[in-house]
Enzyme design. Structure first.
Site, PDB file in Angstrom:
ATOM      1  N   SER A   1     -19.971  49.151   2.589  1.00  0.00           N
ATOM      2  CA  SER A   1     -20.223  48.827   3.899  1.00  0.00           C
ATOM      3  C   SER A   1     -21.632  48.273   3.509  1.00  0.00           C
ATOM      4  O   SER A   1     -22.521  49.067   2.842  1.00  0.00           O
ATOM      5  CB  SER A   1     -20.030  49.777   4.984  1.00  0.00           C
ATOM      6  OG  SER A   1     -20.745  49.396   5.976  1.00  0.00           O
TER       7      SER A   1
ATOM      8  N   GLN B   1     -10.303  44.928  13.618  1.00  0.00           N
ATOM      9  CA  GLN B   1     -10.706  43.678  13.647  1.00  0.00           C
ATOM     10  C   GLN B   1      -9.853  42.489  13.032  1.00  0.00           C
ATOM     11  O   GLN B   1      -9.208  41.639  13.680  1.00  0.00           O
ATOM     12  CB  GLN B   1     -12.085  43.452  13.045  1.00  0.00           C
ATOM     13  CG  GLN B   1     -12.584  42.065  12.649  1.00  0.00           C
ATOM     14  CD  GLN B   1     -13.977  41.862  12.033  1.00  0.00           C
ATOM     15  OE1 GLN B   1     -14.795  41.997  12.908  1.00  0.00           O
ATOM     16  NE2 GLN B   1     -13.983  41.668  10.794  1.00  0.00           N
TER      17      GLN B   1
ATOM     18  N   GLY C   1     -11.462  41.650   5.738  1.00  0.00           N
ATOM     19  CA  GLY C   1     -11.302  42.980   4.972  1.00  0.00           C
ATOM     20  C   GLY C   1     -10.343  43.819   5.805  1.00  0.00           C
ATOM     21  O   GLY C   1     -10.613  44.029   6.918  1.00  0.00           O
TER      22      GLY C   1
ATOM     23  N   GLY D   1     -23.463  38.868   6.244  1.00  0.00           N
ATOM     24  CA  GLY D   1     -24.422  38.966   5.071  1.00  0.00           C
ATOM     25  C   GLY D   1     -24.729  40.352   4.550  1.00  0.00           C
ATOM     26  O   GLY D   1     -23.921  41.100   4.797  1.00  0.00           O
ATOM     27  N   TYR D   2     -25.669  40.365   3.515  1.00  0.00           N
ATOM     28  CA  TYR D   2     -25.913  41.631   2.903  1.00  0.00           C
ATOM     29  C   TYR D   2     -24.780  41.873   2.157  1.00  0.00           C
ATOM     30  O   TYR D   2     -24.175  43.132   2.027  1.00  0.00           O
ATOM     31  CB  TYR D   2     -26.516  42.624   3.511  1.00  0.00           C
ATOM     32  CG  TYR D   2     -27.476  43.474   3.001  1.00  0.00           C
ATOM     33  CD1 TYR D   2     -28.607  42.976   2.813  1.00  0.00           C
ATOM     34  CD2 TYR D   2     -27.314  44.857   2.595  1.00  0.00           C
ATOM     35  CE1 TYR D   2     -29.530  43.913   2.188  1.00  0.00           C
ATOM     36  CE2 TYR D   2     -28.122  45.611   1.913  1.00  0.00           C
ATOM     37  CZ  TYR D   2     -29.460  44.958   1.779  1.00  0.00           C
ATOM     38  OH  TYR D   2     -30.357  45.594   0.824  1.00  0.00           O
TER      39      TYR D   2
ATOM     40  N   HIS E   1     -17.049  41.877   0.232  1.00  0.00           N
ATOM     41  CA  HIS E   1     -17.231  40.689   0.498  1.00  0.00           C
ATOM     42  C   HIS E   1     -16.934  39.820  -0.636  1.00  0.00           C
ATOM     43  O   HIS E   1     -16.196  38.788  -0.630  1.00  0.00           O
ATOM     44  CB  HIS E   1     -18.600  40.259   1.023  1.00  0.00           C
ATOM     45  CG  HIS E   1     -19.272  40.870   2.175  1.00  0.00           C
ATOM     46  ND1 HIS E   1     -20.021  41.887   2.044  1.00  0.00           N
ATOM     47  CD2 HIS E   1     -18.909  40.714   3.434  1.00  0.00           C
ATOM     48  CE1 HIS E   1     -20.531  42.343   3.307  1.00  0.00           C
ATOM     49  NE2 HIS E   1     -19.749  41.621   4.051  1.00  0.00           N
TER      50      HIS E   1
ATOM     51  N   ARG F   1     -23.763  48.765   5.831  1.00  0.00           N
ATOM     52  CA  ARG F   1     -24.417  49.868   6.581  1.00  0.00           C
ATOM     53  C   ARG F   1     -24.540  51.143   5.637  1.00  0.00           C
ATOM     54  O   ARG F   1     -25.531  52.159   5.999  1.00  0.00           O
ATOM     55  CB  ARG F   1     -23.694  50.438   7.751  1.00  0.00           C
ATOM     56  CG  ARG F   1     -23.637  49.184   8.979  1.00  0.00           C
ATOM     57  CD  ARG F   1     -23.142  49.777  10.337  1.00  0.00           C
ATOM     58  NE  ARG F   1     -23.323  48.773  11.238  1.00  0.00           N
ATOM     59  CZ  ARG F   1     -22.602  47.874  11.841  1.00  0.00           C
ATOM     60  NH1 ARG F   1     -21.270  47.865  11.344  1.00  0.00           N
ATOM     61  NH2 ARG F   1     -23.044  47.144  12.889  1.00  0.00           N
TER      62      ARG F   1
HETATM   63  O1  PAF Z   1     -16.694  41.672   9.947  1.00  0.00           O
HETATM   64  C1  PAF Z   1     -17.764  41.098  10.090  1.00  0.00           C
HETATM   65  O2  PAF Z   1     -18.743  41.224   9.202  1.00  0.00           O
HETATM   66  C2  PAF Z   1     -17.991  40.456  11.590  1.00  0.00           C
HETATM   67  O3  PAF Z   1     -17.389  41.078  12.515  1.00  0.00           O
HETATM   68  C3  PAF Z   1     -17.511  39.041  11.642  1.00  0.00           C
HETATM   69  C4  PAF Z   1     -15.856  39.072  11.206  1.00  0.00           C
HETATM   70  C5  PAF Z   1     -18.147  38.377  10.502  1.00  0.00           C
HETATM   71  C6  PAF Z   1     -18.005  38.330  13.011  1.00  0.00           C
HETATM   72  O4  PAF Z   1     -19.320  38.488  13.192  1.00  0.00           O
END
Ligand code: PAF
Length: 283
Positions: A185, A153, A147, A31-32, A37, A187
């Site tokens: 981000s 990740q 991303g 979110g946010y 995104h 953050r």
């Molecule tokens: O990248 C993220 O925002 C998180 O790590 C994800 C993939 C949504 C898992 O909580």
């Protein structure tokens, strides 16, 4: 656009779509939502008949001293962005919906999680793999979008999908940056005006390293040293890691003779930011 809070609600809708022969794209998020995104949602909308965006601040991927409580949340603004971008459904569960009282099953991975963020945040990827696995089982997507900003990740999820023979395609999407270079981000909202300025040291370091590699520098130590030097000149910055790894295995590798990921994590004040570049070709 539908907003679902329950697993059963999403499953029912997804099953109905599948029955109609529609393809499904999933964009997992916390979110946010920002332009980064949005670029994932745009790509998913272009490539699938229906797009599900999950919005869930996943408690089990945060360490005890991390920012779970303060992580920014704004479901109204997120819904507007998703609707405008053409998503069909938002899945926004409460933690209790995802993790019932009897929850004791985790997806754990070794190797690819040993360096970079996996080293600094020991339980992080176990939490990410577990929740992403659950989201895949709930939304049953044909494709899921991640991303490149969270490059490790992306490598971890790709490995998980391969290792566990999951039936979907993982699509990696480029980093989206602010006009001045800072990688987008959620953050970034933690930064004061002074810190926001200091945070530009991340993208400057990335640019410097990338320029050296593209000019033919093969010695990873030299590239990393130049990047560390640049970051150390910023008084508000504290390096967590500045590393070069093999892009597929995330093993430390200081020679540009195979596809490499150069990744950095830097604290600006109390905020930990990450950035990276990938060099696919050897020059
Ligand atoms: O990248 C993220 O925002 C998180 O790590 C994800 C993939 C949504 C898992 O909580």
């Amino acid at each position: 656009m539908q907003i679902e809070k329950t697993v059963a609600g999403v499953k029912a809708q997804v099953k109905a779509w599948k029955k109609e022969g529609l393809s499904i794209g999933l964009v997992p998020t916390m979110g946010y939502l920002h332009e980064g995104h949005k670029s994932l949602i745009d790509r998913a909308v272009a490539e699938n008949d229906r797009v599900v965006v999950s919005i869930f601040v996943n408690p089990i991927q945060f360490g005890p001293t991390e920012d779970l409580e303060s992580y920014p949340r704004d479901l109204n603004a997120d819904s507007l962005l998703c609707e405008k971008a053409g998503a069909a459904l938002i899945f926004a569960p409460e933690p209790s919906e995802m993790y019932g009282e009897d929850f004791t099953t985790f997806v754990d991975m070794s190797g690819v999680t040993g360096e970079l963020c996996g080293k600094s945040r020991p339980i992080h990827f176990r939490g990410v793999c577990t929740v992403v696995n659950k989201l895949f089982n709930i939304a049953m997507p044909d494709r899921a979008y991640f991303g490149q900003k969270d490059a490790q990740q992306l490598a971890v999820i790709r490995r998980m999908v391969r290792n566990l023979n999951m039936n979907l395609e993982i699509v990696g999407c480029p980093i989206i940056r602010e006009a001045d270079g800072l990688a987008k981000s959620s953050r970034n909202t933690y930064l004061s005006a002074e810190e926001r300025q200091a945070a530009l040291v991340l993208s400057r370091a990335i640019k410097t390293g990338q320029a050296m590699v593209q000019a033919g520098e093969k010695d990873g130590e030299k590239v990393l040293a130049a990047m560390r030097q640049l970051i150390s000149e910023e008084p508000l910055a504290r390096i967590d890691y500045v590393e070069m790894v093999k892009w597929d295995t995330i093993e430390i590798h200081h020679r540009v003779d195979c596809p490499v990921l150069v990744a950095i994590a830097v604290f600006i004040g109390k905020t930990r930011l990450i950035d990276n570049f990938i060099q696919e070709q050897t020059i």
